[in-house]
Scaffold this active site. Structure first.
Site, short mmCIF file in Angstrom:
data_model
loop_
_atom_site.label_atom_id
_atom_site.label_comp_id
_atom_site.label_asym_id
_atom_site.label_seq_id
_atom_site.Cartn_x
_atom_site.Cartn_y
_atom_site.Cartn_z
N THR A 69 0.85 -1.20 0.00
CA THR A 69 0.00 0.00 0.00
C THR A 69 0.88 1.25 0.00
O THR A 69 0.66 2.18 -0.79
CB THR A 69 -0.91 -0.01 1.24
OG1 THR A 69 -1.75 -1.18 1.17
CG2 THR A 69 -1.76 1.23 1.34
N GLN A 183 0.63 -8.95 -6.56
CA GLN A 183 0.12 -10.32 -6.69
C GLN A 183 0.86 -11.13 -7.74
O GLN A 183 0.87 -12.36 -7.69
CB GLN A 183 -1.38 -10.32 -7.00
CG GLN A 183 -2.25 -9.82 -5.87
CD GLN A 183 -2.30 -10.76 -4.68
OE1 GLN A 183 -1.89 -11.91 -4.73
NE2 GLN A 183 -2.80 -10.26 -3.55
N ALA A 200 6.06 -7.98 0.59
CA ALA A 200 6.73 -9.21 1.05
C ALA A 200 5.75 -10.30 1.44
O ALA A 200 5.97 -11.48 1.17
CB ALA A 200 7.63 -8.87 2.24
N HIS A 201 4.63 -9.92 2.09
CA HIS A 201 3.79 -10.97 2.67
C HIS A 201 2.98 -11.76 1.64
O HIS A 201 2.38 -12.77 1.97
CB HIS A 201 2.90 -10.42 3.79
CG HIS A 201 1.73 -9.60 3.37
ND1 HIS A 201 0.45 -10.08 3.42
CD2 HIS A 201 1.63 -8.33 2.93
CE1 HIS A 201 -0.39 -9.13 3.02
NE2 HIS A 201 0.31 -8.05 2.72
N CYS A 321 -11.33 -7.85 3.55
CA CYS A 321 -11.96 -6.58 3.88
C CYS A 321 -11.76 -6.27 5.35
O CYS A 321 -12.27 -6.97 6.19
CB CYS A 321 -13.44 -6.69 3.54
SG CYS A 321 -14.27 -5.13 3.63
N1 PLP Z 1 -1.80 -4.37 -4.37
C1 PLP Z 1 -2.42 -5.54 -4.52
C2 PLP Z 1 -2.74 -6.03 -5.89
C3 PLP Z 1 -2.77 -6.30 -3.40
O1 PLP Z 1 -3.40 -7.46 -3.55
C4 PLP Z 1 -2.45 -5.80 -2.11
C5 PLP Z 1 -2.84 -6.55 -0.89
O2 PLP Z 1 -3.85 -7.22 -0.86
C6 PLP Z 1 -1.77 -4.58 -2.01
C7 PLP Z 1 -1.47 -3.89 -3.16
C8 PLP Z 1 -1.40 -3.99 -0.68
O3 PLP Z 1 -0.27 -4.62 -0.14
P1 PLP Z 1 -0.01 -4.57 1.45
O4 PLP Z 1 -0.94 -5.54 2.07
O5 PLP Z 1 1.43 -4.98 1.59
O6 PLP Z 1 -0.22 -3.17 1.87
#
Ligand code: PLP
Length: 379
Positions: A69, A183, A200-201, A321
């Site tokens: 994010t 993804q 990373a996760h 969500c």
């Molecule tokens: N972009 C995509 C396509 C995602 O699926 C996600 C998380 O679900 C994110 C960005 C956000 O990543 P983070 O959970 O590391 O903030």
């Protein structure tokens, strides 16, 4: 227990946990000049090289962030501000209708707060593929410097997006391209773009750490200012254990190559046998090998999720969500899926520790549910 929610988060890999543990034990601030600081710095640079290798990018282009994010926000705001500071303002923002909320919310905020910035949405086909022809025409007909956001693959449907074509269009039009590869990474090759984001996760690393990969010489201005870390591109003491774990996870997924679709395909084929009326969203498009977004008509997603959870089977209803409220997915809506079908959408996403037994457990749990609701989903 069957954990089929790797797109929400992929369980921490042992190698990542070990690397993070070693980093915790070393401690040290990577900005300190003494021995412990130098040891911390070495771990960070080792991790940077591994993330760069996964993304096939020059190592100095990798900026560590606090997750996907943050990386998306940093790319978008950083590009718009950086371009303005360099005297080549961005006036058009193109975004696919199916981007992750972390892109959609930031482009909406940018278009509200930055004067003269117009937001245009790229629609998707019923199979969930961004319409590159709409982008081509808009870039050709409109005026002004553009920034395009197109994800590598969608988190809900797994549908792979035409980012290579978008990169060609961007180059021809002098536009900039952000690819959210959160993804896609570890499942398909990470594409080259002006801005690429990772988390990373999603690849078996720790939560709360990610990266923005900047193309050479792209406009960029930092959002976080302070101690000048990450070459002034993202200030703040680095998350040493998180970054070390990210590096270890990147190394292992890069060495494994692309994931096999076998489990996902077996799951869908067997489920289709049990529920012939089952719908697979984006099923005819090129998809990530691990993702199945499907509906069992007549069974609301919440009902199915709760029943499966009681059996120890963990799936998701489209995007995870945080508020706990289930709202119909913007991705399925953009694909023209009816609200009734969208309310039944479930996502099974497989990963590094998924097994055939997980597939069987999930199918058995769905069969149990159907047996309790015989009249509803027979079609
Ligand atoms: N972009 C995509 C396509 C995602 O699926 C996600 C998380 O679900 C994110 C960005 C956000 O990543 P983070 O959970 O590391 O903030």
């Amino acid at each position: 227990m069957a954990y089929l929610d790797h797109n929400a988060t992929s369980p921490l890999r042992a190698e990542a946990q070990e690397a993070a543990g070693r980093a915790f034990a070393i401690g040290g601030n990577a900005s300190s000049v003494h021995a412990r600081g130098r040891a911390a710095r070495a771990l960070i640079e080792e991790a940077r090289a591994k993330v760069a290798a996964l993304a096939q990018a020059p190592v100095q282009n990798v900026v560590f962030t606090g997750g996907g994010t943050e990386a998306n926000a940093l790319a978008l705001w950083g590009a718009v501000q950086g371009a303005a500071e360099a005297g080549a303002r961005i006036t058009r923002l193109f975004v696919s209708a199916i981007e992750h909320e972390s892109v959609l919310s930031n482009v909406a905020a940018l278009s509200e707060r930055v004067a003269g910035l117009r937001l245009e949405t790229i629609p998707v086909s019923p199979e969930g593929v961004a319409d590159i022809e709409v982008l081509r025409t808009a870039l050709r007909e409109g005026k002004g410097r553009a920034l395009i956001a197109l994800m590598a693959a969608n988190n809900e449907t797994g549908v792979v997006q035409p980012v290579v074509e978008a990169a060609v269009l961007a180059r021809e039009a002098g536009a900039l391209l952000l690819v959210d590869a959160v993804q896609g990474a570890g499942k398909i090759a990470v594409p080259e773009a002006d801005y690429v984001t990772l988390s990373a996760h999603k690849i078996g690393g720790p939560q709360g750490v990610g990266a923005l990969i900047l193309g050479a010489g792209v406009p960029f201005s930092p959002l976080m200012m302070g101690g000048g870390q990450e070459q002034g591109r993202r200030a703040g003491t680095e998350n040493l254990p998180g970054i070390a774990g990210f590096g270890a996870a990147s190394e292992i997924v890069a060495s494994e190559g692309s994931l096999s679709p076998v489990l996902r395909d077996r799951f869908e084929a067997k489920l289709k046998h049990i529920v012939p009326g089952m719908i697979v969203f984006g099923g005819k498009a090129m998809r990530l090998p691990n993702t199945s977004n499907f509906a069992l008509p007549g069974i609301p997603a919440e009902t199915a999720l709760m029943a499966l959870d009681l059996d120890g089977v963990m799936l998701s209803s489209g995007a995870a969500c945080s508020s706990g409220k289930v709202k119909p997915s913007h991705v399925l809506k953009a694909m023209g899926v009816t609200e009734d079908s969208a309310r039944c959408a479930l996502r099974a996403s497989f990963g590094w520790n998924s097994t055939e037994a997980d597939v069987e457990e999930a199918l058995a749990s769905i069969s149990n549910l159907l047996a309790r609701l015989p009249a509803r989903a027979a079609a």
